[in-house]
Motif scaffolding. Structure first.
Motif, PDB file in Angstrom:
ATOM      1  N   GLU A  10      52.370  79.054  29.784  1.00 23.65           N
ATOM      2  CA  GLU A  10      53.612  78.302  30.000  1.00 23.65           C
ATOM      3  C   GLU A  10      54.823  79.066  29.458  1.00 23.65           C
ATOM      4  O   GLU A  10      55.902  79.040  30.049  1.00 23.65           O
ATOM      5  CB  GLU A  10      53.504  76.931  29.328  1.00 23.65           C
ATOM      6  N   MET A  11      54.662  79.755  28.325  1.00 23.58           N
ATOM      7  CA  MET A  11      55.768  80.552  27.776  1.00 23.58           C
ATOM      8  C   MET A  11      56.164  81.665  28.736  1.00 23.58           C
ATOM      9  O   MET A  11      57.345  81.990  28.889  1.00 23.58           O
ATOM     10  CB  MET A  11      55.356  81.144  26.417  1.00 23.58           C
ATOM     11  N   LYS A  20      63.247  76.216  30.279  1.00 27.81           N
ATOM     12  CA  LYS A  20      62.427  75.321  31.086  1.00 27.81           C
ATOM     13  C   LYS A  20      61.597  76.165  32.038  1.00 27.81           C
ATOM     14  O   LYS A  20      61.826  77.368  32.185  1.00 27.81           O
ATOM     15  CB  LYS A  20      63.289  74.331  31.862  1.00 27.81           C
ATOM     16  N   LEU A  21      60.599  75.471  32.701  1.00 27.22           N
ATOM     17  CA  LEU A  21      59.817  76.216  33.685  1.00 27.22           C
ATOM     18  C   LEU A  21      60.736  76.793  34.760  1.00 27.22           C
ATOM     19  O   LEU A  21      61.721  76.166  35.162  1.00 27.22           O
ATOM     20  CB  LEU A  21      58.759  75.298  34.316  1.00 27.22           C
ATOM     21  N   PHE A  81      51.450  75.104  38.478  1.00 23.29           N
ATOM     22  CA  PHE A  81      51.301  74.802  37.054  1.00 23.29           C
ATOM     23  C   PHE A  81      52.022  73.506  36.684  1.00 23.29           C
ATOM     24  O   PHE A  81      51.524  72.708  35.892  1.00 23.29           O
ATOM     25  CB  PHE A  81      51.850  75.973  36.233  1.00 23.29           C
ATOM     26  N   ARG A  82      53.208  73.297  37.287  1.00 17.37           N
ATOM     27  CA  ARG A  82      53.952  72.076  37.011  1.00 17.37           C
ATOM     28  C   ARG A  82      53.164  70.856  37.502  1.00 17.37           C
ATOM     29  O   ARG A  82      53.099  69.821  36.830  1.00 17.37           O
ATOM     30  CB  ARG A  82      55.334  72.151  37.668  1.00 17.37           C
ATOM     31  N   ASP A  83      52.554  70.966  38.727  1.00 19.89           N
ATOM     32  CA  ASP A  83      51.741  69.851  39.263  1.00 19.89           C
ATOM     33  C   ASP A  83      50.534  69.590  38.377  1.00 19.89           C
ATOM     34  O   ASP A  83      50.140  68.433  38.125  1.00 19.89           O
ATOM     35  CB  ASP A  83      51.278  70.175  40.690  1.00 19.89           C
ATOM     36  N   GLY A  89      48.132  66.060  32.336  1.00 27.21           N
ATOM     37  CA  GLY A  89      48.785  65.767  31.054  1.00 27.21           C
ATOM     38  C   GLY A  89      48.889  66.957  30.144  1.00 27.21           C
ATOM     39  O   GLY A  89      49.167  66.811  28.952  1.00 27.21           O
ATOM     40  N   ILE A  90      48.590  68.154  30.663  1.00 30.56           N
ATOM     41  CA  ILE A  90      48.711  69.362  29.847  1.00 30.56           C
ATOM     42  C   ILE A  90      50.173  69.571  29.486  1.00 30.56           C
ATOM     43  O   ILE A  90      51.060  69.481  30.320  1.00 30.56           O
ATOM     44  CB  ILE A  90      48.168  70.577  30.616  1.00 30.56           C
ATOM     45  N   GLY A  91      50.421  69.849  28.310  1.00 35.11           N
ATOM     46  CA  GLY A  91      51.785  70.087  27.847  1.00 35.11           C
ATOM     47  C   GLY A  91      52.419  68.869  27.266  1.00 35.11           C
ATOM     48  O   GLY A  91      53.440  68.954  26.610  1.00 35.11           O
TER      49      GLY A  91
END
Length: 486
Positions: A10-11, A20-21, A81-83, A89-91
């Protein structure tokens, strides 16, 4: 372990500007990625500058505005990744309080921590000031963007200064090289002048040698001829001395009379000394005077002649830099003095005066009270007029009278001033005056003769401000203030 990997992933997909993403990611030449909206703002700021460039906010590498491309593959990965985050619920774990399990919505200003509403109510942050996390984050983003803009401007200014320094370095190198060539050229010219003078002096000496040796050879020839005549005469007389009295009396020729009246004719010989002996000029002293004058000219001060209380027998030019005397009938006035428009009370000051074609003048400095008027005064004799030009009356001056007589009006214990006759090798056409308060001196330089020193008044004490003093005397030629000669 899997959670840590997802966090690292994610980073990598997070924009370094908005944190942000990535949204519609664009790739830079250095390999870093930014949101299209974020990089567009950065490009608009960069386009205002002259270079049409921007820099990566991560590594600072410069890149042209056109060197950007949309990373479609990365955009698809970020979207997936956002979906996945929304589905699994990851993140979300980091968005909730680890102690109470409630969503982190508040920010404690005193502890600088993100907290939930239970943290605020539990007494862990008593009396602390809390704000909504979104508001604080927005302010942080604004501060971050402002800091980025400021630093980019500072970077641009640094690069501009760097370019200016490079240009200054090139300019200085060019000036130094030009000055070096000029110095070498001028000294080469001086060497040629010295070589020509040497050849001229040697040629003059050779001509004198040839002429002298010719005269001596001619004199020697004349003496040889006379010596031969004397030998023949002596031989003839010795022969006759052996004759008898009858033979001697019967041959009374002119030889006897000639031997009695003959005398040696001494030839004219040249002097044993050379007609002229060459003396090389003291170049070291000339260079020393040249350097001293250059140092003195660095204190040149620009001023004009003061029209206040102008004597009736003086006429000023429109620019107040030139003065000349005019006769006033029926009065006979000997005071043609005028002061400079500026007075001095400290430091060092220098000015030059053109006195070409003048047969009389007085120049120097005058010390007086500011309230005292400097007007016309009449006198009946020159001696009385000269008597006031002395240091005790505030005058440190030199002058010219009768076209060729140069004087310095110094101080003595008697009533009459000590008038010193000055020896001037080359007639003065321009005079430089140097007032040195620190040393207590007033020096006069002959600018016509390479800035040679004419005279210096020492141990001068000034109780009041000092003014430049000019007196064109009764000579109709003008006296002119001018900038330092080159």
């Amino acid at each position: 372990m899997a959670f840590q990997i997802l966090e690292n992933l994610e980073m990598e997909m997070t924009c370094p500007i908005c944190l942000k993403l990535l949204t519609e990611p664009l790739s830079l030449g250095c390999g870093h990625r930014l949101c299209k909206a974020c990089i567009t703002v950065d490009n608009q700021e960069a386009a205002v500058g002259s270079g049409k460039e921007s820099s990566c906010p991560v590594c600072g590498v410069r890149y042209p505005l056109g060197n950007l491309w949309a990373n479609r593959h990365l955009a698809d990965i970020v979207e997936k990744f956002r979906d996945a985050k929304l589905t699994t619920g990851i993140g979300k774990k980091r968005d909730f309080c680890a102690l109470h399990g409630e969503k982190l919505q508040l920010f404690c200003e005193e502890d600088r921590k993100v907290i939930c509403w239970l943290c605020e109510c539990s007494g862990e942050h008593p009396g602390h000031h809390t704000l909504l996390m979104e508001k604080v984050a927005k302010e942080c983003q604004e501060k971050l963007q402002a800091a980025l803009r400021r630093l980019r401007k500072e970077q641009q200014e640094a690069e501009k200064l760097q370019a200016d320094i490079r240009e200054d370095r090139i300019s200085w190198k060019y000036q130094i090289q030009t000055e070096r060539q000029r110095i070498q050229t001028e000294f080469d010219q001086l060497r040629r002048i010295l070589d020509n003078e040497e050849q001229r002096e040697l040629q003059r000496l050779e001509e004198e040698e040839k002429k002298t040796l010719d005269h001596l050879a001619q004199a020697e020839d004349e003496l040889v001829q006379q010596s031969q005549v004397v030998k023949e005469l002596i031989s003839d007389l010795e022969l006759r001395s052996q004759w008898s009295a009858v033979e001697l009396l019967q041959d009374m020729s002119g030889i006897m009379k000639w031997s009695e009246i003959w005398t040696l004719k001494k030839p004219k010989t040249p002097s044993k000394k050379l007609k002229s002996v060459f003396h090389a000029p003291d170049l070291s002293r000339m260079l020393w005077m040249f350097r001293e004058l250059k140092d003195v000219q660095g204190y040149w001060v620009d001023f004009t002649l003061n029209p206040v209380n102008l004597n009736l027998n003086l006429v000023l030019s429109e620019d107040h830099r030139q003065v000349r005397p005019v006769p006033i009938w029926p009065f006979k006035c000997y005071n043609y003095g005028i002061l400079g428009s500026q007075y001095f009370s400290s430091e060092k000051h220098y000015w030059e005066i053109d006195i070409s074609n003048k047969t009389a003048w007085i120049l120097g400095v005058y010390c007086r009270k500011r309230s005292k008027k400097f007007g016309v005064s009449q006198s009946t004799t020159h001696s009385n007029n000269y008597s006031r030009y002395r240091p005790r009356y505030g005058y440190w001056v030199i002058g010219l009278q009768k076209k060729f007589e140069y004087y310095a009006f110094d101080e003595t214990s008697t009533f009459d001033p000590k008038i010193l006759t000055l020896s001037v090798a080359i007639p003065l056409h321009r005079v430089g005056i140097f007032l040195n308060f620190e040393a207590g001196t007033v020096s006069f330089f002959n600018i016509t003769n390479h800035g040679s020193l004419i005279y210096t008044f020492c141990k001068c004490s000034y109780s009041w401000p000092v003014y430049p003093y000019f007196n064109p005397w009764n000579c109709p030629a003008p006296l002119t203030l001018c900038p330092p000669s080159s």
